[in-house]
Design a protein around this motif. Structure first.
Motif, PDB file in Angstrom:
ATOM      1  N   GLY A  40      -7.939  15.078  -9.747  1.00 36.62           N
ATOM      2  CA  GLY A  40      -9.244  14.951  -9.087  1.00 36.62           C
ATOM      3  C   GLY A  40      -9.638  13.492  -8.957  1.00 36.62           C
ATOM      4  O   GLY A  40     -10.128  13.050  -7.912  1.00 36.62           O
ATOM      5  N   TYR A  41      -9.414  12.731 -10.011  1.00 33.75           N
ATOM      6  CA  TYR A  41      -9.715  11.297  -9.985  1.00 33.75           C
ATOM      7  C   TYR A  41      -8.828  10.579  -8.971  1.00 33.75           C
ATOM      8  O   TYR A  41      -9.314   9.754  -8.180  1.00 33.75           O
ATOM      9  CB  TYR A  41      -9.526  10.719 -11.390  1.00 33.75           C
ATOM     10  N   ILE A  42      -7.556  10.889  -8.967  1.00 39.05           N
ATOM     11  CA  ILE A  42      -6.631  10.253  -8.017  1.00 39.05           C
ATOM     12  C   ILE A  42      -7.008  10.618  -6.574  1.00 39.05           C
ATOM     13  O   ILE A  42      -6.994   9.756  -5.681  1.00 39.05           O
ATOM     14  CB  ILE A  42      -5.169  10.660  -8.313  1.00 39.05           C
ATOM     15  N   LEU A  43      -7.356  11.875  -6.341  1.00 42.04           N
ATOM     16  CA  LEU A  43      -7.761  12.285  -4.990  1.00 42.04           C
ATOM     17  C   LEU A  43      -9.059  11.595  -4.569  1.00 42.04           C
ATOM     18  O   LEU A  43      -9.237  11.247  -3.396  1.00 42.04           O
ATOM     19  CB  LEU A  43      -7.902  13.803  -4.913  1.00 42.04           C
ATOM     20  N   LEU A  44      -9.960  11.411  -5.531  1.00 39.60           N
ATOM     21  CA  LEU A  44     -11.192  10.689  -5.241  1.00 39.60           C
ATOM     22  C   LEU A  44     -10.876   9.245  -4.853  1.00 39.60           C
ATOM     23  O   LEU A  44     -11.465   8.706  -3.901  1.00 39.60           O
ATOM     24  CB  LEU A  44     -12.094  10.731  -6.477  1.00 39.60           C
ATOM     25  N   ILE A  45      -9.949   8.629  -5.538  1.00 40.74           N
ATOM     26  CA  ILE A  45      -9.536   7.265  -5.194  1.00 40.74           C
ATOM     27  C   ILE A  45      -8.912   7.239  -3.799  1.00 40.74           C
ATOM     28  O   ILE A  45      -9.176   6.348  -2.996  1.00 40.74           O
ATOM     29  CB  ILE A  45      -8.530   6.717  -6.228  1.00 40.74           C
ATOM     30  N   ALA A  46      -8.096   8.238  -3.495  1.00 39.95           N
ATOM     31  CA  ALA A  46      -7.374   8.247  -2.221  1.00 39.95           C
ATOM     32  C   ALA A  46      -8.278   8.552  -1.028  1.00 39.95           C
ATOM     33  O   ALA A  46      -8.119   7.941   0.034  1.00 39.95           O
ATOM     34  CB  ALA A  46      -6.242   9.272  -2.280  1.00 39.95           C
ATOM     35  N   PHE A  47      -9.216   9.484  -1.211  1.00 39.99           N
ATOM     36  CA  PHE A  47      -9.955   9.966  -0.037  1.00 39.99           C
ATOM     37  C   PHE A  47     -11.436   9.613  -0.022  1.00 39.99           C
ATOM     38  O   PHE A  47     -12.061   9.681   1.037  1.00 39.99           O
ATOM     39  CB  PHE A  47      -9.798  11.484   0.087  1.00 39.99           C
ATOM     40  N   ARG A  48     -12.027   9.302  -1.145  1.00 34.16           N
ATOM     41  CA  ARG A  48     -13.458   8.956  -1.171  1.00 34.16           C
ATOM     42  C   ARG A  48     -13.691   7.719  -2.008  1.00 34.16           C
ATOM     43  O   ARG A  48     -14.497   7.692  -2.929  1.00 34.16           O
ATOM     44  CB  ARG A  48     -14.276  10.133  -1.720  1.00 34.16           C
ATOM     45  N   ARG A  49     -12.975   6.697  -1.674  1.00 29.02           N
ATOM     46  CA  ARG A  49     -13.059   5.423  -2.383  1.00 29.02           C
ATOM     47  C   ARG A  49     -14.486   4.886  -2.382  1.00 29.02           C
ATOM     48  O   ARG A  49     -14.906   4.221  -3.333  1.00 29.02           O
ATOM     49  CB  ARG A  49     -12.121   4.437  -1.707  1.00 29.02           C
ATOM     50  N   ASP A  50     -15.248   5.206  -1.328  1.00 28.61           N
ATOM     51  CA  ASP A  50     -16.620   4.711  -1.224  1.00 28.61           C
ATOM     52  C   ASP A  50     -17.505   5.213  -2.371  1.00 28.61           C
ATOM     53  O   ASP A  50     -18.392   4.500  -2.827  1.00 28.61           O
ATOM     54  CB  ASP A  50     -17.226   5.111   0.120  1.00 28.61           C
ATOM     55  N   ILE A  51     -17.247   6.418  -2.853  1.00 24.14           N
ATOM     56  CA  ILE A  51     -18.029   6.955  -3.969  1.00 24.14           C
ATOM     57  C   ILE A  51     -17.771   6.132  -5.230  1.00 24.14           C
ATOM     58  O   ILE A  51     -18.706   5.750  -5.947  1.00 24.14           O
ATOM     59  CB  ILE A  51     -17.699   8.437  -4.217  1.00 24.14           C
TER      60      ILE A  51
END
Length: 103
Positions: A40-51
């Motif tokens: 989940g953290y890696i996907l957040l980095i990959a797709f929602r870096r702005d968050i």
């Protein structure tokens, strides 16, 4: 009691197999939780870096830092959960079976 178990093997005891299955299910469950957190953290980095790039507290620290620390702490906490359950439930049960078989 040992005389009752002569000729038997711990590895063929159904209680032993049930305990191994319970321990394995528990460990795999905790592993799945940790993998979900990590990916989940890696996907957040990959797709929602702005968050993760949002600053917190009016400073230069971004949200990604505490979330990353949270991932690490989750791993430590899940390890603690496993150790606690192993020490309180799994290890005493295995020890009791070993004593029963004279091991």
């Amino acid at each position: 009691m040992e005389s009752d178990r002569q000729g038997s093997d711990l590895a063929s005891d159904e209680r032993y197999h049930a305990l191994v299955r319970r321990r394995s299910r528990f460990a795999w469950g905790l592993s799945a939780v940790m993998l979900a957190i990590f990916f989940g953290y890696i996907l957040l980095i990959a797709f929602r870096r702005d968050i993760l790039a949002m600053p917190i507290g009016g400073g230069v620290t971004s949200l990604g830092i505490p979330v990353g620390i949270g991932v690490i702490l989750a791993g430590i906490a899940l390890t603690g959960v496993y150790v606690r359950k192993a020490n309180r439930e799994f290890d005493p049960a295995f020890d009791a079976l070993r004593r029963e078989y004279g091991l």
